[in-house]
Design a protein around this motif. Structure first.
Motif, PDB file in Angstrom:
ATOM      1  N   VAL A 353       1.196   2.459  16.845  1.00  0.00           N
ATOM      2  CA  VAL A 353       0.615   1.800  15.668  1.00  0.00           C
ATOM      3  C   VAL A 353      -0.211   2.873  14.631  1.00  0.00           C
ATOM      4  CG1 VAL A 353      -1.269   0.352  15.017  1.00  0.00           C
ATOM      5  CG2 VAL A 353       0.175  -0.378  16.683  1.00  0.00           C
ATOM      6  N   PHE A 354      -0.984   3.791  15.179  1.00  0.00           N
ATOM      7  CA  PHE A 354      -1.349   4.665  14.366  1.00  0.00           C
ATOM      8  C   PHE A 354      -0.494   5.648  13.419  1.00  0.00           C
ATOM      9  CE2 PHE A 354      -3.047   9.024  13.878  1.00  0.00           C
ATOM     10  CZ  PHE A 354      -4.324   8.797  12.954  1.00  0.00           C
ATOM     11  N   VAL A 355       0.583   6.124  14.261  1.00  0.00           N
ATOM     12  CA  VAL A 355       1.572   7.027  13.542  1.00  0.00           C
ATOM     13  C   VAL A 355       2.324   6.229  12.595  1.00  0.00           C
ATOM     14  CG1 VAL A 355       3.705   8.104  14.060  1.00  0.00           C
ATOM     15  CG2 VAL A 355       1.943   8.519  15.538  1.00  0.00           C
ATOM     16  N   GLY A 356       2.465   4.953  12.837  1.00  0.00           N
ATOM     17  CA  GLY A 356       3.116   4.004  12.006  1.00  0.00           C
ATOM     18  C   GLY A 356       2.315   3.958  10.669  1.00  0.00           C
ATOM     19  N   GLY A 357       1.075   3.955  10.727  1.00  0.00           N
ATOM     20  CA  GLY A 357       0.191   3.727   9.425  1.00  0.00           C
ATOM     21  C   GLY A 357       0.281   4.974   8.693  1.00  0.00           C
ATOM     22  N   VAL A 358       0.262   6.205   9.419  1.00  0.00           N
ATOM     23  CA  VAL A 358       0.269   7.586   8.736  1.00  0.00           C
ATOM     24  C   VAL A 358       1.649   7.575   7.928  1.00  0.00           C
ATOM     25  CG1 VAL A 358       0.578  10.019   9.259  1.00  0.00           C
ATOM     26  CG2 VAL A 358      -1.274   8.726  10.545  1.00  0.00           C
ATOM     27  N   LEU A 359       2.883   7.091   8.544  1.00  0.00           N
ATOM     28  CA  LEU A 359       3.920   7.318   7.796  1.00  0.00           C
ATOM     29  C   LEU A 359       3.921   6.340   6.866  1.00  0.00           C
ATOM     30  CD1 LEU A 359       6.393   7.206  11.024  1.00  0.00           C
ATOM     31  CD2 LEU A 359       6.078   9.090   9.280  1.00  0.00           C
ATOM     32  N   MET A 360       3.454   4.877   6.805  1.00  0.00           N
ATOM     33  CA  MET A 360       3.350   4.093   5.699  1.00  0.00           C
ATOM     34  C   MET A 360       2.603   4.767   4.625  1.00  0.00           C
ATOM     35  SD  MET A 360       3.453   0.250   7.231  1.00  0.00           S
ATOM     36  CE  MET A 360       2.205   0.628   8.582  1.00  0.00           C
ATOM     37  N   GLY A 361       1.341   5.182   5.044  1.00  0.00           N
ATOM     38  CA  GLY A 361       0.606   5.685   3.987  1.00  0.00           C
ATOM     39  C   GLY A 361       1.183   7.161   3.203  1.00  0.00           C
ATOM     40  N   TYR A 362       1.689   7.781   3.815  1.00  0.00           N
ATOM     41  CA  TYR A 362       2.458   8.945   3.201  1.00  0.00           C
ATOM     42  C   TYR A 362       3.624   8.499   2.342  1.00  0.00           C
ATOM     43  CZ  TYR A 362       4.314  13.545   2.632  1.00  0.00           C
ATOM     44  OH  TYR A 362       4.721  14.856   1.937  1.00  0.00           O
ATOM     45  N   GLY A 363       4.403   7.585   3.206  1.00  0.00           N
ATOM     46  CA  GLY A 363       5.593   7.170   2.413  1.00  0.00           C
ATOM     47  C   GLY A 363       5.337   6.439   1.133  1.00  0.00           C
ATOM     48  N   ALA A 364       4.292   5.440   0.934  1.00  0.00           N
ATOM     49  CA  ALA A 364       3.930   4.695   0.039  1.00  0.00           C
ATOM     50  C   ALA A 364       3.294   5.753  -1.206  1.00  0.00           C
ATOM     51  CB  ALA A 364       2.528   4.015   0.149  1.00  0.00           C
ATOM     52  N   ARG A 365       2.838   6.819  -1.051  1.00  0.00           N
ATOM     53  CA  ARG A 365       2.230   7.731  -1.942  1.00  0.00           C
ATOM     54  C   ARG A 365       3.647   8.173  -2.708  1.00  0.00           C
ATOM     55  NH1 ARG A 365      -0.521   5.217  -1.873  1.00  0.00           N
ATOM     56  NH2 ARG A 365       0.143   4.977  -3.998  1.00  0.00           N
ATOM     57  N   ILE A 366       4.444   8.786  -1.960  1.00  0.00           N
ATOM     58  CA  ILE A 366       5.695   9.459  -2.661  1.00  0.00           C
ATOM     59  C   ILE A 366       6.695   8.445  -2.987  1.00  0.00           C
ATOM     60  CG2 ILE A 366       5.095  11.454  -1.311  1.00  0.00           C
ATOM     61  CD1 ILE A 366       7.851  10.879   0.321  1.00  0.00           C
ATOM     62  N   ALA A 367       6.571   7.153  -2.808  1.00  0.00           N
ATOM     63  CA  ALA A 367       7.459   6.225  -3.359  1.00  0.00           C
ATOM     64  C   ALA A 367       6.901   5.341  -4.417  1.00  0.00           C
ATOM     65  CB  ALA A 367       7.926   5.232  -2.002  1.00  0.00           C
ATOM     66  N   PHE A 368       5.967   5.629  -4.984  1.00  0.00           N
ATOM     67  CA  PHE A 368       5.226   4.795  -6.018  1.00  0.00           C
ATOM     68  C   PHE A 368       4.801   3.462  -5.516  1.00  0.00           C
ATOM     69  CE2 PHE A 368       8.525   7.428  -8.142  1.00  0.00           C
ATOM     70  CZ  PHE A 368       7.457   8.423  -8.972  1.00  0.00           C
TER      71      PHE A 368
END
Length: 415
Positions: A353-368
């Motif tokens: 769950v934590f790793v999923g949050g990290v991936l979403m946070g990072y992905g959202a920043r670079i995908a606008f």
């Protein structure tokens, strides 16, 4: 005692599967407290920021209620289609996008409202959006929620939502570190269907794409399951369900589309979620002595201003808080006010769950943006990058679905 597979299934569905609240009493104390927080927050924002910010706070509350009562999960919609070919959630999203298109178009064409400029989210199409949405797709399946889902699950009592939110903040800050590098990767200039084909042509072209997804998912569902789930409410409608739930997919789509248009009118930009997470994390990093302002992301004027101004001057922060409280209110009305059960989860699930949050946070920043700021708002704004996000998010979800069992997360189809 070890948690069994059946217990895990129950834990996953407990706060998110929100059956009719009519079999439970309204939890008046919780409802009263939440309404009081809305009243206090409205007055506070009115006096310290503006009437617009105060109204946006209330609109966010309605969005939170809609997300909770309609069980409007982007994550589950993707997973149900991948695992079992059930596409009701995806078809509901296409309906939501079409309603948003009809509402956004005159607003975008007019260009100004209430003394400020208004524009949709139209961003470049390229590697960063595809990579970011792919990461986000994996992350939302591991985190068992998307960006909006994390907010309403947290407000609805799923203790994992808090851990996902922490991961979101961490990942969002990390995404700002090398944001400039991602922006230098191959990409095309922003593509707006309205600018490319005109107002009517852009609307019709986007509607055609929406119709294609709608009918393709229905055809796949019919072929794989022999029937097609309705996106309308199966039970007879009553006034009581407006307050207590559950809502149909269609009702949720209408509320979210209208709410997004209202945010666009009042704030000048569509609804977003995750930029606030980056700002929260950056403020924490600054407090720890890290000079985040030297990073390219924070040198862009809108992001620099978000760090300079007070926390409650940030529109996205106010919206996020309002959504959490709105889902909390909906839970109380449904007789399911949160009773967190954090300690019952296996360690590997919590790690995922934590790793999923990290991936979403990072992905959202670079995908606008996330499933709201890039996918929903992008398609609502007639931008090609929103459709690219759909492709990347779906591909990432396929990978995430394959990993879920390792993290003690079930791929059981949820209706």
């Amino acid at each position: 005692m070890a948690t069994t597979e059946s217990q895990i299934l129950n834990l996953e569905s407990s706060p998110k599967s929100v059956p009719s609240g009519t079999d439970r009493k309204i939890q008046s104390p919780g409802v009263f407290i939440t309404l009081a927080l809305f009243a206090i927050g409205f007055v506070f924002l009115l006096q310290t920021v503006s009437l617009t910010q105060a109204v946006l706070y209330l609109i966010a509350g309605v969005l939170g209620v809609g997300l909770y009562h309609a069980r409007y999960g982007f994550t589950t919609s993707y997973r149900n289609f991948i695992v079992a070919g059930r596409g009701a959630g995806l078809r509901a999203q296409m309906v939501m996008f079409l309603i948003a298109n009809l509402l956004f178009l005159p607003i975008i064409l007019h260009g100004t409202f209430f003394g400020h400029s208004v524009s949709g989210y139209v961003f470049p199409v390229g590697i960063s959006v595809l990579a970011g949405s792919f990461m986000f797709g994996i992350g939302m399946q591991l985190g068992d929620a998307c960006a909006s889902g994390t907010l309403y699950h947290t407000g609805g009592g799923d203790a994992r939502g808090v851990l996902t939110l922490v991961g979101f903040v961490v990942g969002s800050v990390l995404g700002t570190v090398n944001f400039t590098w991602w922006m230098s990767t191959p990409h095309f200039q922003p593509v707006s269907f309205v600018k490319s084909f005109g107002a009517v042509g852009g609307l019709l072209f986007n509607a055609l794409l929406l119709a294609m997804v709608y009918f393709i998912t229905a055809a796949v569902e019919k072929r794989r399951n022999g029937n097609v789930d309705s996106i309308r409410m199966k039970q007879p409608f009553s006034m009581r369900t407006i307050f207590r739930g559950p809502w149909s997919w269609v009702a949720g789509s209408v509320v979210l589309a209208v709410g997004n248009a209202a945010v666009l009118l009042l704030s000048g930009r569509p609804w977003g979620v995750t930029s606030a997470f980056a700002m929260w994390g950056a403020r924490i990093a600054q407090a720890m002595g890290i000079h985040v302002t030297s990073w390219g992301y924070w040198q862009l004027r809108p992001h620099a201003l978000s760090l300079q101004h007070g926390l409650f001057h940030d529109v996205t922060t106010v919206l996020d808080i309002g959504i959490i409280l709105g889902s909390l209110l909906a839970a109380g009305l449904a007789g399911r006010f949160p009773r967190p059960y954090f300690r019952q989860f296996p360690v590997r699930m919590l790690a995922a769950v934590f790793v999923g949050g990290v991936l979403m946070g990072y992905g959202a920043r670079i995908a606008f943006g996330c499933n709201i700021g890039a996918y929903f708002a992008g398609i609502a704004s007639f931008s090609l990058h929103g459709w690219e996000w759909l492709v990347g998010g779906m591909l990432g979800s396929v990978v995430g679905v394959l990993i879920r069992p390792v993290a003690a997360l079930s791929n059981q189809v949820k209706q």
